[in-house]
Design a protein around this motif. Structure first.
Motif, PDB file in Angstrom:
ATOM      1  N   UNK A  18      31.041  17.388 -30.605  1.00 33.85           N
ATOM      2  CA  UNK A  18      30.051  17.758 -29.834  1.00 33.85           C
ATOM      3  C   UNK A  18      30.355  19.143 -29.050  1.00 33.85           C
ATOM      4  N   UNK A  19      30.098  19.132 -27.920  1.00 35.27           N
ATOM      5  CA  UNK A  19      30.371  20.346 -27.060  1.00 35.27           C
ATOM      6  C   UNK A  19      31.957  20.715 -26.899  1.00 35.27           C
ATOM      7  N   UNK A  20      32.291  21.854 -26.914  1.00 29.88           N
ATOM      8  CA  UNK A  20      33.754  22.113 -26.468  1.00 29.88           C
ATOM      9  C   UNK A  20      34.187  21.587 -25.602  1.00 29.88           C
ATOM     10  N   UNK A  21      35.308  21.469 -25.033  1.00 28.97           N
ATOM     11  CA  UNK A  21      35.899  20.845 -23.600  1.00 28.97           C
ATOM     12  C   UNK A  21      35.437  21.798 -22.671  1.00 28.97           C
ATOM     13  N   UNK A  22      35.269  21.397 -21.172  1.00 28.69           N
ATOM     14  CA  UNK A  22      34.977  22.322 -20.411  1.00 28.69           C
ATOM     15  C   UNK A  22      36.111  23.335 -19.927  1.00 28.69           C
ATOM     16  N   UNK A  23      35.809  24.374 -19.462  1.00 29.22           N
ATOM     17  CA  UNK A  23      36.881  25.518 -19.107  1.00 29.22           C
ATOM     18  C   UNK A  23      36.849  25.549 -17.672  1.00 29.22           C
ATOM     19  N   UNK A  24      37.963  25.451 -16.651  1.00 34.75           N
ATOM     20  CA  UNK A  24      38.023  25.709 -15.550  1.00 34.75           C
ATOM     21  C   UNK A  24      38.572  27.138 -15.437  1.00 34.75           C
ATOM     22  N   UNK A  25      37.914  28.097 -14.264  1.00 37.96           N
ATOM     23  CA  UNK A  25      38.332  29.410 -14.269  1.00 37.96           C
ATOM     24  C   UNK A  25      38.699  29.552 -12.748  1.00 37.96           C
ATOM     25  N   UNK A  26      39.642  30.233 -12.419  1.00 34.00           N
ATOM     26  CA  UNK A  26      39.890  30.623 -10.740  1.00 34.00           C
ATOM     27  C   UNK A  26      39.641  32.154 -10.891  1.00 34.00           C
ATOM     28  N   UNK A  27      38.629  32.734 -10.110  1.00 30.98           N
ATOM     29  CA  UNK A  27      38.506  33.966  -9.928  1.00 30.98           C
ATOM     30  C   UNK A  27      39.576  34.822  -9.835  1.00 30.98           C
ATOM     31  N   UNK A  28      40.625  34.329  -9.049  1.00 29.19           N
ATOM     32  CA  UNK A  28      41.502  35.100  -8.933  1.00 29.19           C
ATOM     33  C   UNK A  28      42.174  35.784 -10.177  1.00 29.19           C
ATOM     34  N   UNK A  29      42.030  34.972 -11.268  1.00 29.46           N
ATOM     35  CA  UNK A  29      42.648  35.260 -12.488  1.00 29.46           C
ATOM     36  C   UNK A  29      41.913  36.112 -13.319  1.00 29.46           C
ATOM     37  N   UNK A  30      40.632  36.661 -12.785  1.00 31.71           N
ATOM     38  CA  UNK A  30      39.832  37.447 -13.559  1.00 31.71           C
ATOM     39  C   UNK A  30      39.350  38.589 -12.911  1.00 31.71           C
ATOM     40  N   UNK A  31      39.969  39.224 -11.713  1.00 38.15           N
ATOM     41  CA  UNK A  31      39.625  40.459 -11.081  1.00 38.15           C
ATOM     42  C   UNK A  31      40.153  41.622 -11.556  1.00 38.15           C
ATOM     43  N   UNK A  32      39.311  42.695 -11.464  1.00 36.82           N
ATOM     44  CA  UNK A  32      39.867  44.055 -11.979  1.00 36.82           C
ATOM     45  C   UNK A  32      39.083  45.201 -10.829  1.00 36.82           C
ATOM     46  N   UNK A  33      39.770  46.128 -10.606  1.00 37.41           N
ATOM     47  CA  UNK A  33      39.060  47.452  -9.836  1.00 37.41           C
ATOM     48  C   UNK A  33      38.495  48.097 -11.041  1.00 37.41           C
ATOM     49  N   UNK A  34      37.269  48.763 -10.974  1.00 34.56           N
ATOM     50  CA  UNK A  34      36.603  49.502 -12.276  1.00 34.56           C
ATOM     51  C   UNK A  34      35.502  50.153 -11.611  1.00 34.56           C
ATOM     52  N   UNK A  35      35.014  51.220 -12.264  1.00 36.68           N
ATOM     53  CA  UNK A  35      33.742  51.829 -11.906  1.00 36.68           C
ATOM     54  C   UNK A  35      32.726  50.617 -12.538  1.00 36.68           C
ATOM     55  N   UNK A  36      31.523  50.524 -11.690  1.00 33.28           N
ATOM     56  CA  UNK A  36      30.464  49.835 -12.260  1.00 33.28           C
ATOM     57  C   UNK A  36      29.924  50.282 -13.798  1.00 33.28           C
ATOM     58  N   UNK A  37      29.271  49.308 -14.554  1.00 34.71           N
ATOM     59  CA  UNK A  37      28.991  49.853 -15.673  1.00 34.71           C
ATOM     60  C   UNK A  37      27.476  50.649 -15.506  1.00 34.71           C
ATOM     61  N   UNK A  38      27.165  51.137 -16.605  1.00 35.05           N
ATOM     62  CA  UNK A  38      25.849  52.084 -16.334  1.00 35.05           C
ATOM     63  C   UNK A  38      25.704  53.119 -15.686  1.00 35.05           C
ATOM     64  N   UNK A  39      26.692  54.222 -15.933  1.00 34.13           N
ATOM     65  CA  UNK A  39      26.846  55.486 -15.008  1.00 34.13           C
ATOM     66  C   UNK A  39      28.008  55.650 -14.398  1.00 34.13           C
ATOM     67  N   UNK A  40      28.984  54.540 -14.093  1.00 35.74           N
ATOM     68  CA  UNK A  40      30.386  54.605 -13.186  1.00 35.74           C
ATOM     69  C   UNK A  40      29.966  55.289 -11.974  1.00 35.74           C
ATOM     70  N   UNK A  41      29.199  54.924 -11.290  1.00 40.15           N
ATOM     71  CA  UNK A  41      28.734  55.594  -9.939  1.00 40.15           C
ATOM     72  C   UNK A  41      29.621  54.664  -8.876  1.00 40.15           C
TER      73      UNK A  41
END
Length: 137
Positions: A18-41
């Motif tokens: 059936x479905x893949x097992x659920x994934x639990x994600x902590x936002x602190x493991x995903x954070x990056x500082x970057x220019x925003x998409x579509x123009x890098x403003x």
């Protein structure tokens, strides 16, 4: 025969049935500082949350646009949602602009030219979600 079949099913990983097992994600493991998409403003803090989920069919992200930053005007080939967690922004869709504040959502439609800009004294923090054309690996 039944015993062999039952043994074979038990040996399969759970997602094969059936479905893949659920994934639990902590936002602190995903954070990056970057220019925003579509123009890098300007600059932003991005939480690329759904990037940690294999076999996904949607994007789910949090982004904080720093003072003066913007996701530039760009065409979308899917419906897209911007939900404001905090701050104030000006969202545009096909030349129509509206102000968004905490708790407000912009539902943007496939085929539109869209973008959003931070205004005011505090960062504009958004949840952004949209479907992918195909499931990831």
């Amino acid at each position: 025969m039944r015993l062999i079949l039952a043994t074979a099913l038990i040996a399969l990983p759970s997602f094969a049935l059936g479905a893949p097992p659920m994934v639990i994600i902590d936002e602190k493991d995903t954070v990056v500082e970057e220019a925003p998409p579509h123009g890098r403003i300007g600059m932003s803090t991005a939480w690329r949350i759904s990037d940690k989920a294999p076999q996904r069919s949607m994007e789910f992200r949090k982004r904080s646009l720093h003072k003066g930053a913007a996701i530039g005007i760009h065409p979308i080939d899917h419906d897209e949602v911007y939900y404001v967690v905090s701050g104030t922004g000006i969202v545009e869709s096909d030349g129509v602009t509206r102000t968004l504040t905490e708790g407000m959502t912009a539902y943007l439609y496939e085929g539109a030219q869209v973008g959003i800009k931070q205004v005011g004294d505090e960062p504009l923090t958004l949840i952004i979600s949209y479907p992918l054309k195909a499931r990831t690996k």
